[in-house]
Enzyme design. Structure first.
Site, short mmCIF file in Angstrom:
data_model
loop_
_atom_site.label_atom_id
_atom_site.label_comp_id
_atom_site.label_asym_id
_atom_site.label_seq_id
_atom_site.Cartn_x
_atom_site.Cartn_y
_atom_site.Cartn_z
N GLU A 142 -27.34 47.92 8.96
CA GLU A 142 -27.97 48.53 10.13
C GLU A 142 -29.42 48.06 10.34
OE1 GLU A 142 -27.25 52.77 10.03
OE2 GLU A 142 -25.09 52.49 9.85
N GLU A 246 -18.82 52.24 8.57
CA GLU A 246 -19.18 53.64 8.38
C GLU A 246 -18.65 54.41 9.58
OE1 GLU A 246 -23.14 54.68 7.11
OE2 GLU A 246 -23.45 52.69 6.23
#
Length: 305
Positions: A142, A246
């Site tokens: 991320e 995720e």
């Protein structure tokens, strides 16, 4: 490519990624919790072992803080995964989980560039290279997120790319059979951080649904497909298989059930989506707009109980 098994699977005719090893029904376990219905390979970050006996879980997700990881635990994780015919997705976070001792972004950049932190990646990958389970490494995820959650996110793209390539080169020396997942959150700027085809086997994105926040922010609930679509379209541009690395969803029972029924389906608009991995844990960083720390754990995610 090494991340694809050179045969069709027998669970719906889809190509399996290196993350997926088993088909539903191969084992005789009585699962405590069942994976969502569907065809896609399913994995889970499951620190409490809720999916310990679920035969449909084919990906065991580990999170490792590289400054203070207990390396023998990786050997135990390999045994655990191998006994269940699961592959390992190892997310390596370049910091310590002790908040009071964390470095700043500037220190991390400097020590990565100087080689002072090479030892961390080398030590972890030396163990990963001995594992019998197939392993995919996901380093510093991320990076396209600018919320200050991670000290490696929001850098100048060239700085991140240089660091990413450095740690992959180190890991390849110690673990030549490991695969690599580059895993942005999925925002519009993700392409700026792409490290190049030679350093990526799979692309991961994150998908979380929070019903109450969506209702306030957008005036309506969003579906799994709603959130995934733009992120998938950006990720698939690199020509690599895509994984939801995720995944979580919190809301009332109808909202959670809809997501549960959607997340493992084989959608024609997502032909390169090869797996989804659930984040079965409480959130550790505050959700925007005052929504606190959503509890993604499967026994807590329904909010109308």
């Amino acid at each position: 490519m090494t991340f694809l098994i050179a045969a069709k699977d027998h669970c719906g005719g889809r190509w399996l990624s290196v993350l997926a090893l088993a088909c539903a029904g191969v084992f005789s376990f009585a699962p405590v919790h069942a994976a969502p219905p569907g065809e896609l390979p399913f994995g889970v970050y499951d620190p409490n072992g809720d999916f310990e006996s679920d035969p449909e879980v084919t990906i065991e997700h580990l999170f490792l803080p590289w400054e203070d990881v207990f390396l023998p635990s990786l050997v135990d994780a390999d045994v655990y995964a191998k006994d269940r015919n699961r592959a390992i997705l190892a997310t390596i976070e370049p910091w310590t989980w002790s908040r009071s001792e964390r470095n700043s972004p500037d220190i991390l950049k400097r020590n990565l560039a100087s080689g002072e932190y090479d030892q961390y990646m080398r030590g972890i990958c030396a163990v990963l290279g001995t594992m019998e389970s197939p392993v995919t490494v996901r380093w510093a995820q991320e990076m396209d997120d600018y919320t200050s959650q991670f000290i490696w996110a929001g850098w100048q793209p060239g700085q991140y790319i240089e660091a990413y390539r450095r740690v992959v080169d180190i890991c390849r020396e110690e673990a030549p059979n490991v695969n690599y997942m580059w895993s942005p959150l999925g925002y519009e700027n993700l392409a700026e951080f792409y490290p190049g085809d030679d350093y990526v086997d799979l692309v991961g994105v994150s998908v979380f649904g929070l019903q109450a926040w969506e209702q306030e922010k957008f005036g309506e609930e969003l579906s799994f497909v709603d959130i995934l679509t733009p992120r998938y379209e950006r990720a698939v541009e690199f020509g690599k298989p895509v994984v939801v690395a995720e995944l979580g969803y919190v809301g009332d029972s109808d909202y959670v059930q809809k997501w549960e029924n959607d997340v493992r389906q084989a959608y024609p608009q997502f032909p390169e989506l090869v797996g989804v991995v659930y984040f079965n844990q409480h959130e550790v960083y505050p959700w925007p707009d005052g929504y606190g720390l959503p509890d993604w754990r499967i026994d807590h995610r329904v909010t109308d109980q």
